[in-house]
Design a protein around this motif. Structure first.
Motif, PDB file in Angstrom:
ATOM      1  N   CYS A 264       0.822  -1.219   0.000  1.00 49.04           N
ATOM      2  CA  CYS A 264       0.000   0.000   0.000  1.00 49.04           C
ATOM      3  C   CYS A 264       0.851   1.262   0.000  1.00 49.04           C
ATOM      4  CB  CYS A 264      -0.942  -0.002   1.197  1.00 49.04           C
ATOM      5  SG  CYS A 264      -2.260  -1.214   1.009  1.00 49.04           S
ATOM      6  N   ALA A 265       2.016   1.219   0.606  1.00 50.60           N
ATOM      7  CA  ALA A 265       2.840   2.424   0.731  1.00 50.60           C
ATOM      8  C   ALA A 265       3.928   2.539  -0.331  1.00 50.60           C
ATOM      9  CB  ALA A 265       3.474   2.445   2.112  1.00 50.60           C
ATOM     10  N   THR A 266       4.283   1.459  -0.969  1.00 48.57           N
ATOM     11  CA  THR A 266       5.412   1.449  -1.902  1.00 48.57           C
ATOM     12  C   THR A 266       5.251   2.440  -3.041  1.00 48.57           C
ATOM     13  OG1 THR A 266       5.882  -0.846  -1.372  1.00 48.57           O
ATOM     14  CG2 THR A 266       6.761  -0.034  -3.436  1.00 48.57           C
ATOM     15  N   SER A 267       4.052   2.589  -3.557  1.00 49.78           N
ATOM     16  CA  SER A 267       3.859   3.461  -4.714  1.00 49.78           C
ATOM     17  C   SER A 267       4.161   4.922  -4.386  1.00 49.78           C
ATOM     18  CB  SER A 267       2.449   3.316  -5.278  1.00 49.78           C
ATOM     19  OG  SER A 267       1.503   3.618  -4.298  1.00 49.78           O
TER      20      SER A 267
ATOM     21  N   ALA B  88       5.230   9.643 -12.015  1.00 50.38           N
ATOM     22  CA  ALA B  88       4.933   9.981 -10.614  1.00 50.38           C
ATOM     23  C   ALA B  88       3.432   9.936 -10.376  1.00 50.38           C
ATOM     24  CB  ALA B  88       5.490  11.364 -10.272  1.00 50.38           C
ATOM     25  N   PHE B  89       2.667  10.470 -11.328  1.00 50.38           N
ATOM     26  CA  PHE B  89       1.216  10.464 -11.162  1.00 50.38           C
ATOM     27  C   PHE B  89       0.643   9.059 -11.290  1.00 50.38           C
ATOM     28  CE2 PHE B  89      -3.064  10.541 -12.932  1.00 50.38           C
ATOM     29  CZ  PHE B  89      -3.732  11.146 -11.880  1.00 50.38           C
ATOM     30  N   CYS B  90       0.949   8.372 -12.396  1.00 56.43           N
ATOM     31  CA  CYS B  90       0.297   7.078 -12.663  1.00 56.43           C
ATOM     32  C   CYS B  90       0.835   5.943 -11.800  1.00 56.43           C
ATOM     33  CB  CYS B  90       0.435   6.721 -14.142  1.00 56.43           C
ATOM     34  SG  CYS B  90      -0.609   7.735 -15.180  1.00 56.43           S
ATOM     35  N   GLU B  91       2.158   5.745 -11.821  1.00 54.98           N
ATOM     36  CA  GLU B  91       2.746   4.631 -11.075  1.00 54.98           C
ATOM     37  C   GLU B  91       2.777   4.906  -9.581  1.00 54.98           C
ATOM     38  OE1 GLU B  91       6.646   3.980 -12.689  1.00 54.98           O
ATOM     39  OE2 GLU B  91       5.872   3.865 -14.744  1.00 54.98           O
ATOM     40  N   GLY B  92       2.726   6.190  -9.222  1.00 56.80           N
ATOM     41  CA  GLY B  92       2.802   6.555  -7.821  1.00 56.80           C
ATOM     42  C   GLY B  92       1.465   6.901  -7.223  1.00 56.80           C
ATOM     43  N   PHE B  93       1.006   8.126  -7.468  1.00 54.61           N
ATOM     44  CA  PHE B  93      -0.179   8.622  -6.777  1.00 54.61           C
ATOM     45  C   PHE B  93      -1.459   7.897  -7.192  1.00 54.61           C
ATOM     46  CE2 PHE B  93       2.699  12.420  -6.732  1.00 54.61           C
ATOM     47  CZ  PHE B  93       3.027  12.310  -5.389  1.00 54.61           C
ATOM     48  N   LEU B  94      -1.636   7.601  -8.466  1.00 56.42           N
ATOM     49  CA  LEU B  94      -2.841   6.905  -8.921  1.00 56.42           C
ATOM     50  C   LEU B  94      -2.904   5.489  -8.342  1.00 56.42           C
ATOM     51  CD1 LEU B  94      -5.412   6.906 -10.650  1.00 56.42           C
ATOM     52  CD2 LEU B  94      -4.014   6.089 -12.555  1.00 56.42           C
TER      53      LEU B  94
ATOM     54  N   GLY C  95      -3.732   5.660  -4.695  1.00 60.33           N
ATOM     55  CA  GLY C  95      -5.158   5.911  -4.471  1.00 60.33           C
ATOM     56  C   GLY C  95      -6.007   4.668  -4.678  1.00 60.33           C
ATOM     57  N   ILE C  96      -5.709   3.930  -5.723  1.00 64.85           N
ATOM     58  CA  ILE C  96      -6.454   2.690  -5.982  1.00 64.85           C
ATOM     59  C   ILE C  96      -6.213   1.688  -4.863  1.00 64.85           C
ATOM     60  CG2 ILE C  96      -6.668   0.709  -7.539  1.00 64.85           C
ATOM     61  CD1 ILE C  96      -6.054   2.703  -9.852  1.00 64.85           C
ATOM     62  N   MET C  97      -4.961   1.609  -4.409  1.00 65.93           N
ATOM     63  CA  MET C  97      -4.647   0.669  -3.322  1.00 65.93           C
ATOM     64  C   MET C  97      -5.388   1.055  -2.036  1.00 65.93           C
ATOM     65  SD  MET C  97      -2.723  -1.751  -4.485  1.00 65.93           S
ATOM     66  CE  MET C  97      -2.132  -2.496  -2.977  1.00 65.93           C
ATOM     67  N   LEU C  98      -5.515   2.347  -1.775  1.00 66.34           N
ATOM     68  CA  LEU C  98      -6.272   2.779  -0.591  1.00 66.34           C
ATOM     69  C   LEU C  98      -7.730   2.354  -0.688  1.00 66.34           C
ATOM     70  CD1 LEU C  98      -4.932   6.368   0.235  1.00 66.34           C
ATOM     71  CD2 LEU C  98      -4.457   4.220   1.419  1.00 66.34           C
ATOM     72  N   LEU C  99      -8.287   2.467  -1.886  1.00 65.76           N
ATOM     73  CA  LEU C  99      -9.675   2.030  -2.078  1.00 65.76           C
ATOM     74  C   LEU C  99      -9.796   0.516  -1.952  1.00 65.76           C
ATOM     75  CD1 LEU C  99     -10.724   4.320  -5.075  1.00 65.76           C
ATOM     76  CD2 LEU C  99     -11.400   4.543  -2.667  1.00 65.76           C
TER      77      LEU C  99
ATOM     78  N   ALA D 243      -0.631  -8.843  -4.667  1.00 60.15           N
ATOM     79  CA  ALA D 243      -0.907  -9.213  -6.058  1.00 60.15           C
ATOM     80  C   ALA D 243      -1.510  -8.030  -6.815  1.00 60.15           C
ATOM     81  CB  ALA D 243      -1.850 -10.413  -6.111  1.00 60.15           C
ATOM     82  N   CYS D 244      -2.446  -7.327  -6.185  1.00 56.26           N
ATOM     83  CA  CYS D 244      -3.058  -6.156  -6.829  1.00 56.26           C
ATOM     84  C   CYS D 244      -2.014  -5.087  -7.113  1.00 56.26           C
ATOM     85  CB  CYS D 244      -4.172  -5.582  -5.959  1.00 56.26           C
ATOM     86  SG  CYS D 244      -5.662  -6.595  -5.938  1.00 56.26           S
ATOM     87  N   TYR D 245      -1.133  -4.854  -6.155  1.00 55.20           N
ATOM     88  CA  TYR D 245      -0.098  -3.832  -6.364  1.00 55.20           C
ATOM     89  C   TYR D 245       0.800  -4.193  -7.542  1.00 55.20           C
ATOM     90  CZ  TYR D 245       3.930  -0.957  -6.109  1.00 55.20           C
ATOM     91  OH  TYR D 245       4.946  -0.116  -6.467  1.00 55.20           O
ATOM     92  N   LEU D 246       1.260  -5.428  -7.577  1.00 56.01           N
ATOM     93  CA  LEU D 246       2.138  -5.844  -8.681  1.00 56.01           C
ATOM     94  C   LEU D 246       1.450  -5.650 -10.029  1.00 56.01           C
ATOM     95  CD1 LEU D 246       3.802  -9.115  -7.325  1.00 56.01           C
ATOM     96  CD2 LEU D 246       4.849  -6.858  -7.606  1.00 56.01           C
TER      97      LEU D 246
END
Length: 167
Positions: free
Chosen positions: A18-21, A86-92, A95-99, A114-117
């Motif tokens: 959840c935090a890696t991105s 930064a936006f897509c691989e990071g913040f986006l 955000g999806i992982m938080l949801l 698995a979802c993160y990968l």
């Protein structure tokens, strides 16, 4: 660490996923500031000229010196791919992982990993179309090394899903 402290490996991996991105996001912002990993040549209005392309470092050039280098074709405007990443691989992805964390699926060990990968790999594949390939070469046909390695991450996500009986 998980074994030493009596934690489940998958719970630890899911928490880190959840935090890696965010780390990737701030790393890509630093790449932009340092003029590293620039994008492909572009004529979009927001294209950026990176003096580092000629090996120049901060303090070795002035704004007035950049214009003639661009006019002569020695420097070219490029996509600010670091910002896209930064936006897509990071913040986006963050955000999806938080949801996803709030879903019943995410409560299963390994699900968030698995979802993160998979999410990171898909974002990386898309963003590589804007980034200058390593050494200016493609790995296989149109595919860069980053895209190829991202396919391996998707396979890894599938393996986790299979091994953890997530699907």
């Amino acid at each position: 660490y998980a074994r030493k402290h009596g934690h489940s490996f998958w719970n630890l991996a899911d928490a880190m996923a959840c935090a890696t991105s965010l780390g990737f996001a701030f790393g890509r912002l630093a790449n932009f500031v340092n003029g590293e990993l620039w994008g492909r040549v572009s004529d979009v209005k927001w294209a950026v000229v990176f003096p580092q392309e000629l090996g120049l470092t901060y303090g070795e050039y002035t704004a007035a010196a950049i214009g003639p280098l661009v006019a002569s074709g020695e420097l070219m405007a490029r996509h600010p791919s670091q910002l896209y990443q930064a936006f897509c691989e990071g913040f986006l992805v963050f955000g999806i992982m938080l949801l996803l964390r709030k879903t019943a699926f995410a409560k299963r060990p390994g699900a968030l990993s698995a979802c993160y990968l998979a999410l990171y790999a898909l974002a990386r594949i898309a963003m590589e179309f804007f980034r200058e390939p390593d050494n200016g070469q493609f790995f296989i046909g149109w595919m860069s090394k980053g895209q190829f390695y991202s396919l391996l991450l998707i396979l890894g996500a599938g393996y986790i899903c299979w091994k953890q009986k997530l699907l």
